[in-house]
Each structure stands twice: as C-alpha cells, then as structure tokens.
Design a protein around this motif. Structure first.
Motif, PDB file in Angstrom:
ATOM      1  N   ASN A   1       0.810  -1.211   0.000  1.00 51.09           N
ATOM      2  CA  ASN A   1       0.000   0.000   0.000  1.00 51.09           C
ATOM      3  C   ASN A   1       0.846   1.265   0.000  1.00 51.09           C
ATOM      4  O   ASN A   1       0.351   2.331  -0.331  1.00 51.09           O
ATOM      5  CB  ASN A   1      -0.937   0.002   1.206  1.00 51.09           C
ATOM      6  CG  ASN A   1      -1.927  -1.128   1.129  1.00 51.09           C
ATOM      7  OD1 ASN A   1      -2.399  -1.461   0.059  1.00 51.09           O
ATOM      8  ND2 ASN A   1      -2.227  -1.747   2.258  1.00 51.09           N
ATOM      9  N   GLY A   2       2.128   1.165   0.367  1.00 53.43           N
ATOM     10  CA  GLY A   2       2.994   2.326   0.424  1.00 53.43           C
ATOM     11  C   GLY A   2       3.524   2.743  -0.926  1.00 53.43           C
ATOM     12  O   GLY A   2       3.963   3.861  -1.113  1.00 53.43           O
ATOM     13  N   ALA A   3       3.495   1.835  -1.875  1.00 57.18           N
ATOM     14  CA  ALA A   3       3.852   2.138  -3.265  1.00 57.18           C
ATOM     15  C   ALA A   3       5.280   2.636  -3.431  1.00 57.18           C
ATOM     16  O   ALA A   3       5.538   3.518  -4.227  1.00 57.18           O
ATOM     17  CB  ALA A   3       2.865   3.121  -3.871  1.00 57.18           C
ATOM     18  N   SER A   4       6.221   2.061  -2.682  1.00 53.71           N
ATOM     19  CA  SER A   4       7.613   2.448  -2.841  1.00 53.71           C
ATOM     20  C   SER A   4       8.476   1.203  -2.794  1.00 53.71           C
ATOM     21  O   SER A   4       8.181   0.254  -2.074  1.00 53.71           O
ATOM     22  CB  SER A   4       8.012   3.413  -1.718  1.00 53.71           C
ATOM     23  OG  SER A   4       9.331   3.858  -1.913  1.00 53.71           O
ATOM     24  N   GLY A   5       9.545   1.218  -3.576  1.00 54.61           N
ATOM     25  CA  GLY A   5      10.435   0.074  -3.579  1.00 54.61           C
ATOM     26  C   GLY A   5      11.701   0.350  -4.344  1.00 54.61           C
ATOM     27  O   GLY A   5      11.885   1.434  -4.914  1.00 54.61           O
ATOM     28  N   ASN A   6      12.589  -0.617  -4.354  1.00 54.95           N
ATOM     29  CA  ASN A   6      13.847  -0.534  -5.076  1.00 54.95           C
ATOM     30  C   ASN A   6      13.913  -1.659  -6.093  1.00 54.95           C
ATOM     31  O   ASN A   6      13.495  -2.782  -5.807  1.00 54.95           O
ATOM     32  CB  ASN A   6      15.030  -0.646  -4.119  1.00 54.95           C
ATOM     33  CG  ASN A   6      15.101   0.502  -3.158  1.00 54.95           C
ATOM     34  OD1 ASN A   6      15.012   1.654  -3.560  1.00 54.95           O
ATOM     35  ND2 ASN A   6      15.243   0.201  -1.891  1.00 54.95           N
ATOM     36  N   ILE A   7      14.469  -1.342  -7.250  1.00 57.66           N
ATOM     37  CA  ILE A   7      14.636  -2.325  -8.322  1.00 57.66           C
ATOM     38  C   ILE A   7      16.119  -2.574  -8.526  1.00 57.66           C
ATOM     39  O   ILE A   7      16.920  -1.629  -8.555  1.00 57.66           O
ATOM     40  CB  ILE A   7      14.036  -1.805  -9.642  1.00 57.66           C
ATOM     41  CG1 ILE A   7      12.532  -1.619  -9.506  1.00 57.66           C
ATOM     42  CG2 ILE A   7      14.366  -2.742 -10.789  1.00 57.66           C
ATOM     43  CD1 ILE A   7      11.921  -0.915 -10.691  1.00 57.66           C
ATOM     44  N   HIS A   8      16.482  -3.834  -8.666  1.00 56.96           N
ATOM     45  CA  HIS A   8      17.846  -4.218  -9.003  1.00 56.96           C
ATOM     46  C   HIS A   8      17.770  -5.039 -10.281  1.00 56.96           C
ATOM     47  O   HIS A   8      17.254  -6.161 -10.275  1.00 56.96           O
ATOM     48  CB  HIS A   8      18.476  -5.022  -7.861  1.00 56.96           C
ATOM     49  CG  HIS A   8      18.563  -4.249  -6.590  1.00 56.96           C
ATOM     50  ND1 HIS A   8      19.569  -3.350  -6.336  1.00 56.96           N
ATOM     51  CD2 HIS A   8      17.746  -4.208  -5.518  1.00 56.96           C
ATOM     52  CE1 HIS A   8      19.370  -2.802  -5.152  1.00 56.96           C
ATOM     53  NE2 HIS A   8      18.272  -3.302  -4.637  1.00 56.96           N
ATOM     54  N   LEU A   9      18.240  -4.456 -11.393  1.00 55.59           N
ATOM     55  CA  LEU A   9      18.202  -5.136 -12.685  1.00 55.59           C
ATOM     56  C   LEU A   9      19.350  -6.123 -12.793  1.00 55.59           C
ATOM     57  O   LEU A   9      20.445  -5.880 -12.277  1.00 55.59           O
ATOM     58  CB  LEU A   9      18.294  -4.116 -13.818  1.00 55.59           C
ATOM     59  CG  LEU A   9      17.205  -3.048 -13.871  1.00 55.59           C
ATOM     60  CD1 LEU A   9      17.481  -2.085 -15.010  1.00 55.59           C
ATOM     61  CD2 LEU A   9      15.832  -3.677 -14.008  1.00 55.59           C
ATOM     62  N   ASP A  10      19.107  -7.236 -13.492  1.00 51.10           N
ATOM     63  CA  ASP A  10      20.161  -8.231 -13.713  1.00 51.10           C
ATOM     64  C   ASP A  10      21.256  -7.698 -14.629  1.00 51.10           C
ATOM     65  O   ASP A  10      22.418  -8.081 -14.506  1.00 51.10           O
ATOM     66  CB  ASP A  10      19.575  -9.509 -14.312  1.00 51.10           C
ATOM     67  CG  ASP A  10      18.715 -10.277 -13.321  1.00 51.10           C
ATOM     68  OD1 ASP A  10      18.674  -9.905 -12.125  1.00 51.10           O
ATOM     69  OD2 ASP A  10      18.080 -11.263 -13.742  1.00 51.10           O
ATOM     70  N   LYS A  11      20.886  -6.822 -15.561  1.00 46.71           N
ATOM     71  CA  LYS A  11      21.844  -6.221 -16.487  1.00 46.71           C
ATOM     72  C   LYS A  11      21.734  -4.710 -16.399  1.00 46.71           C
ATOM     73  O   LYS A  11      20.642  -4.166 -16.241  1.00 46.71           O
ATOM     74  CB  LYS A  11      21.564  -6.671 -17.921  1.00 46.71           C
ATOM     75  CG  LYS A  11      21.751  -8.149 -18.131  1.00 46.71           C
ATOM     76  CD  LYS A  11      21.489  -8.522 -19.570  1.00 46.71           C
ATOM     77  CE  LYS A  11      21.644 -10.024 -19.753  1.00 46.71           C
ATOM     78  NZ  LYS A  11      21.375 -10.452 -21.116  1.00 46.71           N
ATOM     79  N   LYS A  12      22.862  -4.016 -16.522  1.00 48.73           N
ATOM     80  CA  LYS A  12      22.858  -2.550 -16.465  1.00 48.73           C
ATOM     81  C   LYS A  12      22.031  -1.962 -17.597  1.00 48.73           C
ATOM     82  O   LYS A  12      21.998  -2.484 -18.701  1.00 48.73           O
ATOM     83  CB  LYS A  12      24.284  -2.012 -16.558  1.00 48.73           C
ATOM     84  CG  LYS A  12      25.065  -2.186 -15.292  1.00 48.73           C
ATOM     85  CD  LYS A  12      26.336  -1.382 -15.350  1.00 48.73           C
ATOM     86  CE  LYS A  12      26.956  -1.400 -13.971  1.00 48.73           C
ATOM     87  NZ  LYS A  12      27.875  -0.311 -13.784  1.00 48.73           N
ATOM     88  N   ASP A  13      21.383  -0.832 -17.287  1.00 47.49           N
ATOM     89  CA  ASP A  13      20.609  -0.091 -18.275  1.00 47.49           C
ATOM     90  C   ASP A  13      20.991   1.369 -18.126  1.00 47.49           C
ATOM     91  O   ASP A  13      20.625   2.013 -17.142  1.00 47.49           O
ATOM     92  CB  ASP A  13      19.114  -0.296 -18.049  1.00 47.49           C
ATOM     93  CG  ASP A  13      18.263   0.343 -19.120  1.00 47.49           C
ATOM     94  OD1 ASP A  13      18.654   1.412 -19.631  1.00 47.49           O
ATOM     95  OD2 ASP A  13      17.217  -0.215 -19.448  1.00 47.49           O
TER      96      ASP A  13
END
Length: 79
Positions: A36-48
């Motif tokens: 419900n807080g709608a916040s997070g961190n993404i860690h991609l497998d490959k750089k973008d």
C-alpha cells in the motif's frame, strides 16, 4: 484481496519493461513500504544506462503472462 493487510511478499523476481519498446529485463523488486505504500527498489540483472526520472516501469510475472502493476522511476534512483 490483501487490502490493508501485510504484503503477500516483500521481494520478488520479475520481468520488467522500462520505457517504450519491446525489451523485457529481469530483476528483483524489493518493496520498502509494503504493497500500500507504493515504494520500492529495483535491481536489474543487467545494467541499463538509459534510465531517467519520470519513466515508467511495468512489472510482469517471470512467465510474462500477467502484468502485476507499474511504477514511476523517481529522483531517488541516483541516491
């Protein structure tokens, strides 16, 4: 339905689509404020190298059959 309850998961492996185009990338989403807080961190497998604040990212199951939601990349991306 999990409205108002604890998140069903806080970290998950997902397919993600960033920006306009056909490319799908895999990575991990770590929810930092619950569902419900709608916040997070993404860690991609490959750089973008083309990420920018204001771009959308759509989240899909790893089999690509279901869109789970989307979000906007924030300025905090570079913190």
């Amino acid at each position: 339905d999990n409205e108002g309850g604890e998140p069903k998961w806080k970290e998950g492996r997902l397919d993600m689509k960033i920006r306009h185009g056909p490319s799908i990338v895999q990575g991990t989403l770590l929810l930092t404020d619950g569902l419900n807080g709608a916040s997070g961190n993404i860690h991609l497998d490959k750089k973008d190298g083309g990420l920018a604040p204001g771009q959308f990212v759509a989240f899909y199951t790893l089999d690509g059959n279901e869109c789970l939601g989307s979000g906007v990349i924030s300025e905090r991306h570079w913190d």
